[in-house]
Design a protein around this motif. Structure first.
Motif, mmCIF file in Angstrom:
data_model
loop_
_atom_site.group_PDB
_atom_site.id
_atom_site.type_symbol
_atom_site.label_atom_id
_atom_site.label_comp_id
_atom_site.label_asym_id
_atom_site.label_seq_id
_atom_site.Cartn_x
_atom_site.Cartn_y
_atom_site.Cartn_z
ATOM 1 N N TYR A 1 41.498 -57.563 7.240
ATOM 2 C CA TYR A 1 40.064 -57.773 7.421
ATOM 3 C C TYR A 1 39.514 -56.849 8.500
ATOM 4 O O TYR A 1 38.461 -56.231 8.330
ATOM 5 C CB TYR A 1 39.780 -59.237 7.777
ATOM 6 N N GLN A 2 40.227 -56.739 9.630
ATOM 7 C CA GLN A 2 39.774 -55.916 10.745
ATOM 8 C C GLN A 2 39.705 -54.438 10.380
ATOM 9 O O GLN A 2 38.822 -53.722 10.845
ATOM 10 C CB GLN A 2 40.702 -56.101 11.962
ATOM 11 N N THR A 3 40.633 -53.972 9.549
ATOM 12 C CA THR A 3 40.668 -52.537 9.226
ATOM 13 C C THR A 3 39.761 -52.159 8.065
ATOM 14 O O THR A 3 39.401 -50.997 7.933
ATOM 15 C CB THR A 3 42.108 -52.070 8.910
ATOM 16 N N GLY A 4 39.397 -53.096 7.235
ATOM 17 C CA GLY A 4 38.527 -52.764 6.106
ATOM 18 C C GLY A 4 37.882 -53.994 5.525
ATOM 19 O O GLY A 4 38.331 -54.525 4.509
ATOM 20 N N PHE B 1 38.654 -55.887 1.945
ATOM 21 C CA PHE B 1 39.209 -57.227 2.061
ATOM 22 C C PHE B 1 38.373 -58.204 1.242
ATOM 23 O O PHE B 1 38.908 -59.019 0.493
ATOM 24 C CB PHE B 1 39.247 -57.654 3.534
ATOM 25 N N VAL B 2 37.067 -58.123 1.374
ATOM 26 C CA VAL B 2 36.162 -59.000 0.622
ATOM 27 C C VAL B 2 36.336 -58.761 -0.878
ATOM 28 O O VAL B 2 36.384 -59.713 -1.666
ATOM 29 C CB VAL B 2 34.698 -58.779 1.067
ATOM 30 N N GLU B 3 36.444 -57.503 -1.275
ATOM 31 C CA GLU B 3 36.646 -57.174 -2.692
ATOM 32 C C GLU B 3 37.963 -57.739 -3.207
ATOM 33 O O GLU B 3 38.049 -58.205 -4.341
ATOM 34 C CB GLU B 3 36.598 -55.667 -2.896
ATOM 35 N N MET B 4 38.993 -57.721 -2.378
ATOM 36 C CA MET B 4 40.317 -58.206 -2.768
ATOM 37 C C MET B 4 40.283 -59.699 -3.119
ATOM 38 O O MET B 4 40.977 -60.159 -4.009
ATOM 39 C CB MET B 4 41.315 -57.953 -1.632
ATOM 40 N N TYR B 5 39.433 -60.441 -2.443
ATOM 41 C CA TYR B 5 39.369 -61.885 -2.663
ATOM 42 C C TYR B 5 38.083 -62.311 -3.371
ATOM 43 O O TYR B 5 37.744 -63.491 -3.383
ATOM 44 C CB TYR B 5 39.514 -62.625 -1.326
ATOM 45 N N ALA B 6 37.393 -61.371 -3.978
ATOM 46 C CA ALA B 6 36.115 -61.660 -4.634
ATOM 47 C C ALA B 6 36.252 -62.684 -5.754
ATOM 48 O O ALA B 6 35.398 -63.563 -5.906
ATOM 49 C CB ALA B 6 35.486 -60.371 -5.161
ATOM 50 N N VAL C 1 48.969 -65.005 8.004
ATOM 51 C CA VAL C 1 47.720 -65.114 8.760
ATOM 52 C C VAL C 1 47.445 -63.803 9.488
ATOM 53 O O VAL C 1 46.337 -63.259 9.436
ATOM 54 C CB VAL C 1 47.765 -66.295 9.760
ATOM 55 N N LEU C 2 48.440 -63.283 10.160
ATOM 56 C CA LEU C 2 48.273 -62.031 10.908
ATOM 57 C C LEU C 2 47.998 -60.851 9.984
ATOM 58 O O LEU C 2 47.155 -60.003 10.278
ATOM 59 C CB LEU C 2 49.510 -61.764 11.771
ATOM 60 N N ARG C 3 48.694 -60.796 8.846
ATOM 61 C CA ARG C 3 48.493 -59.698 7.888
ATOM 62 C C ARG C 3 47.060 -59.704 7.361
ATOM 63 O O ARG C 3 46.393 -58.670 7.350
ATOM 64 C CB ARG C 3 49.482 -59.820 6.722
#
Length: 185
Positions: A149-152, A156-161, A142-144
């Motif tokens: 998400y906070q840093t990029g 992040f969205v692309e990673m889970y697209a 959860v923290l990772r």
């Protein structure tokens, strides 16, 4: 439960269903939320002019309240009344106005902060409970993901697209069969 990604999940719902999310700040006033008199326009035009509130912007969109149990209870009850009826009736400061508010309300709360009375809880069609994972690996995950998400946000969205596309597809299929689905007793 604090740290269980309630806010992140709630805000991600808009992207999944293709609707904009309109946020309600906790310190919102009734005038900001429902509307009131537009003083400048009233003075300029010489007649009362209505300034519509956040609920007007939320029409056709998703309305999001983080920690609704911390929102002024009078405001929270009036807010849910408007969402349930699909209408905002504004009567104040010598003005009378009405506008539509067809919106989906998503609200989160942290049970450790304060309770939400049954008179308000009963106004929600669906309540889901989440908890911060008990195991160390789950908490780390959860923290990772939150830090990623906070840093990029874009990466992040692309990673889970791919996962999001699959979920959107399931939602679209569910919408398509909803009208022909019959519920048994």
């Amino acid at each position: 439960c604090s740290g269980s990604a309630k806010t992140a999940l709630s805000r991600a719902t808009g992207a999944l269903v293709g609707r904009e999310v309109v946020n309600v700040p906790l310190n919102v006033t009734e005038e900001q939320l429902f509307g009131g008199m537009d003083i400048e326009a009233t003075l300029r035009e010489g007649r009362p002019v209505v300034q519509k509130g956040i609920l007007h912007r939320a029409d056709g969109k998703i309305l999001y309240v983080d920690d609704i149990n911390l929102l002024d209870q009078k405001v929270a009850v009036a807010l849910t009344d408007c969402v349930l009826s699909g209408r905002v009736v504004l009567e104040r400061e010598g003005i009378c106005s009405e506008y539509g508010c067809e919106t989906t309300l998503i609200a989160t709360m942290n049970m450790q902060s304060s309770e939400m009375g049954p008179h308000l809880t009963d106004r929600f069609d669906l309540c889901a409970y989440s908890a911060f994972p008990d195991d160390e690996d789950g908490r780390k995950e959860v923290l990772r993901r939150n830090m990623e998400y906070q840093t990029g946000e874009l990466s992040f969205v692309e990673m889970y697209a791919e996962e999001d596309a699959l979920l959107r597809s399931k939602i679209e299929r569910a919408r398509a069969i909803l009208n022909i689905t019959k519920m048994s007793d």
